[in-house]
Design a protein around this motif. Sequence first.
Motif, PDB file in Angstrom:
ATOM      1  N   ASP A  81      -0.386   3.643  10.334  1.00 27.47           N
ATOM      2  CA  ASP A  81      -0.077   4.174   9.002  1.00 27.47           C
ATOM      3  C   ASP A  81      -1.152   3.809   7.976  1.00 27.47           C
ATOM      4  OD1 ASP A  81       2.246   5.414   9.700  1.00 27.47           O
ATOM      5  OD2 ASP A  81       3.546   3.741   9.130  1.00 27.47           O
ATOM      6  N   THR A  83      -4.946   2.856   6.389  1.00 26.51           N
ATOM      7  CA  THR A  83      -6.374   3.098   6.573  1.00 26.51           C
ATOM      8  C   THR A  83      -7.022   1.776   6.995  1.00 26.51           C
ATOM      9  OG1 THR A  83      -6.864   2.522   4.274  1.00 26.51           O
ATOM     10  CG2 THR A  83      -6.423   4.840   4.739  1.00 26.51           C
ATOM     11  N   GLN A  86      -7.181  -0.588   4.160  1.00 30.29           N
ATOM     12  CA  GLN A  86      -5.945  -1.299   3.843  1.00 30.29           C
ATOM     13  C   GLN A  86      -5.730  -2.474   4.794  1.00 30.29           C
ATOM     14  OE1 GLN A  86      -2.389   1.052   3.295  1.00 30.29           O
ATOM     15  NE2 GLN A  86      -1.059  -0.738   3.552  1.00 30.29           N
ATOM     16  N   ARG A 109     -15.782  11.225   0.568  1.00 28.16           N
ATOM     17  CA  ARG A 109     -14.364  11.551   0.731  1.00 28.16           C
ATOM     18  C   ARG A 109     -13.587  11.042  -0.479  1.00 28.16           C
ATOM     19  NH1 ARG A 109     -11.876  12.267   6.192  1.00 28.16           N
ATOM     20  NH2 ARG A 109      -9.972  11.671   5.134  1.00 28.16           N
ATOM     21  N   ASP A 111     -10.544  11.473  -1.188  1.00 24.71           N
ATOM     22  CA  ASP A 111      -9.225  10.939  -0.835  1.00 24.71           C
ATOM     23  C   ASP A 111      -9.324   9.457  -0.456  1.00 24.71           C
ATOM     24  OD1 ASP A 111     -10.621  11.696   1.458  1.00 24.71           O
ATOM     25  OD2 ASP A 111      -8.802  12.205   2.589  1.00 24.71           O
ATOM     26  N   HIS A 112     -10.380   9.107   0.264  1.00 27.06           N
ATOM     27  CA  HIS A 112     -10.567   7.695   0.612  1.00 27.06           C
ATOM     28  C   HIS A 112     -10.872   6.864  -0.640  1.00 27.06           C
ATOM     29  CE1 HIS A 112     -10.194   7.303   4.938  1.00 27.06           C
ATOM     30  NE2 HIS A 112     -10.784   8.468   5.086  1.00 27.06           N
ATOM     31  N   ALA A 115      -7.599   6.329  -2.400  1.00 30.45           N
ATOM     32  CA  ALA A 115      -6.736   5.397  -1.665  1.00 30.45           C
ATOM     33  C   ALA A 115      -7.246   3.968  -1.847  1.00 30.45           C
ATOM     34  CB  ALA A 115      -6.682   5.771  -0.186  1.00 30.45           C
ATOM     35  N   HIS A 118      -6.164   2.563  -5.057  1.00 32.50           N
ATOM     36  CA  HIS A 118      -4.773   2.109  -4.949  1.00 32.50           C
ATOM     37  C   HIS A 118      -4.697   0.711  -4.336  1.00 32.50           C
ATOM     38  CE1 HIS A 118      -2.256   5.714  -6.002  1.00 32.50           C
ATOM     39  NE2 HIS A 118      -3.446   6.272  -5.925  1.00 32.50           N
ATOM     40  N   LEU A 119      -5.639   0.398  -3.456  1.00 39.45           N
ATOM     41  CA  LEU A 119      -5.637  -0.939  -2.835  1.00 39.45           C
ATOM     42  C   LEU A 119      -5.916  -2.035  -3.864  1.00 39.45           C
ATOM     43  CD1 LEU A 119      -7.446  -0.231   0.549  1.00 39.45           C
ATOM     44  CD2 LEU A 119      -4.989  -0.495   0.122  1.00 39.45           C
ATOM     45  N   ARG A 122      -2.689  -3.129  -4.835  1.00 32.97           N
ATOM     46  CA  ARG A 122      -2.092  -3.954  -3.771  1.00 32.97           C
ATOM     47  C   ARG A 122      -2.484  -5.423  -3.960  1.00 32.97           C
ATOM     48  NH1 ARG A 122       0.307  -2.215   0.638  1.00 32.97           N
ATOM     49  NH2 ARG A 122       0.425  -3.591   2.452  1.00 32.97           N
TER      50      ARG A 122
ATOM     51  N   SER B 158      -4.654  14.630   2.725  1.00 32.82           N
ATOM     52  CA  SER B 158      -4.257  13.292   2.290  1.00 32.82           C
ATOM     53  C   SER B 158      -3.290  13.429   1.134  1.00 32.82           C
ATOM     54  CB  SER B 158      -5.483  12.481   1.862  1.00 32.82           C
ATOM     55  OG  SER B 158      -6.277  12.156   2.986  1.00 32.82           O
ATOM     56  N   LEU B 160      -1.172  11.194  -1.796  1.00 33.87           N
ATOM     57  CA  LEU B 160      -0.978   9.925  -2.500  1.00 33.87           C
ATOM     58  C   LEU B 160       0.025  10.123  -3.624  1.00 33.87           C
ATOM     59  CD1 LEU B 160      -4.670   8.662  -2.961  1.00 33.87           C
ATOM     60  CD2 LEU B 160      -2.952   7.710  -1.431  1.00 33.87           C
ATOM     61  N   PRO B 161       0.817   9.102  -3.910  1.00 32.77           N
ATOM     62  CA  PRO B 161       1.674   9.188  -5.092  1.00 32.77           C
ATOM     63  C   PRO B 161       0.782   9.218  -6.327  1.00 32.77           C
ATOM     64  CG  PRO B 161       1.643   6.932  -4.269  1.00 32.77           C
ATOM     65  CD  PRO B 161       0.872   7.770  -3.275  1.00 32.77           C
ATOM     66  N   PRO B 188      -1.016   3.139   0.000  1.00 31.46           N
ATOM     67  CA  PRO B 188      -1.588   4.500   0.122  1.00 31.46           C
ATOM     68  C   PRO B 188      -1.622   4.970   1.571  1.00 31.46           C
ATOM     69  CG  PRO B 188      -3.351   2.890  -0.105  1.00 31.46           C
ATOM     70  CD  PRO B 188      -2.056   2.104  -0.134  1.00 31.46           C
ATOM     71  N   VAL B 191      -3.008   8.890   3.848  1.00 32.12           N
ATOM     72  CA  VAL B 191      -4.385   9.385   4.025  1.00 32.12           C
ATOM     73  C   VAL B 191      -4.586   9.958   5.429  1.00 32.12           C
ATOM     74  CG1 VAL B 191      -6.804   8.685   4.064  1.00 32.12           C
ATOM     75  CG2 VAL B 191      -5.286   7.786   2.303  1.00 32.12           C
TER      76      VAL B 191
END
Lengths: 219, 219
Positions: A81, A83, A86, A109, A111-112, A115, A118-119, A122, B158, B160-161, B188, B191
């Motif tokens: 689930d 990446t 992550q 990318r 999208d990467h 993401a 977003h980390l 985290r 991909s 993402l919220p 996330p 992806v």
Amino acid sequence: MFEGLMILIVCGGDDPGGAQLRRFGAEAGLLIAADRGARYCLAAGLAPDVVVGDMDSLAPVELDELAGRGARLVRHRPDKDQTDSQLAVDLALEQSPASICLLGAAGDRLDHSLANIHLLLRAARRGVAARLITGAGDELFLVGGEFELTSCAGRTVSILPFAGRASGVTLEGFRYPLNEAVMEPWEPYGVSNVIESARAVIRVRAGWLLIMLLRPDLA
Amino acid sequence: MFEGLMILIVCGGDDPGGAQLRRFGAEAGLLIAADRGARYCLAAGLAPDVVVGDMDSLAPVELDELAGRGARLVRHRPDKDQTDSQLAVDLALEQSPASICLLGAAGDRLDHSLANIHLLLRAARRGVAARLITGAGDELFLVGGEFELTSCAGRTVSILPFAGRASGVTLEGFRYPLNEAVMEPWEPYGVSNVIESARAVIRVRAGWLLIMLLRPDLA
């Protein structure tokens, strides 16, 4: 810059290049490579302490070289689930670092890149200061609470609410200051502000701000 | 693809190139250029209906040519709160379009790319379907409610919220389906999913999802 353990994570986005890798590598107490990021490390003459991911971007000869240089290889199955980035951040957080720095985490990318931003949240929720440096040298980090920027006068900075509304936003020492403002996600009016003081302050009472400090030479 | 007026907005990020501009320009009922975006239009042989911004990226000779080709020039002062792209989106929303498409809205400046993604929410809250196409051909849009993707089998996507938590997330017709899931901003995990059915459905009960549909040739 920070007290305590700094962990450098090299992700598999655009190659950050040898100069950037060696500069941040010299500050790091631990170097974690996320999959293809290990290749960038080897090319820069750096041996990661840990390589994590599904290893689908690395050739057997590279894995041998990494193991030979003492890297611990943490292999996950490809249909996970998370990446690879992550997985690397979670591994870093287990070491209770003072800070985390992500390289190779932005690039082609989008999208990467997103993401990986977003980390940052985290890490921040665990009380760990995390930042992402783009290949161009732009620095991204989150502020929840108060943050002081020193020695950044003249630099362009963009500020967006992250993961929802940010309220009680105060900016001191900026060309366009704010005082207890509300920043809504559909109102991205914090782009291209400029730091004017040797000491600038960013404060947010509720929510998170994504700070994008552009590289020094970019007006 | 959509019924009703489609407005194409060409922003001043990376040049989308003539082929992409002409393709989307042919579908558009109105063409708005945000500042430097007007230069990309002229180079592609397209005359914008409106040019909006502080015009600081355009030479007097370009402004003359634009005016000569019938473009309405809407000039704002440089120290405005809005980016040129936001001015263009607001101008577009005044026309009550069915949809908005943003080109030249992603590229080197990650802060501008992110701010432009926020503008998708600005449109969505007004009930206007908005998408952002990167120079590489990746397509970004927001889903709040339900959305059906057809003829996209095999494409990587991909999810993402956006702007906070997304809950009640259901994905049907995807390699990694979800059923009433909660997506937190610090998790996330959406992806590099893959669309497997000719008809795929994305549903979210609360919050917004940012969908990034990668260009068809990207596995």
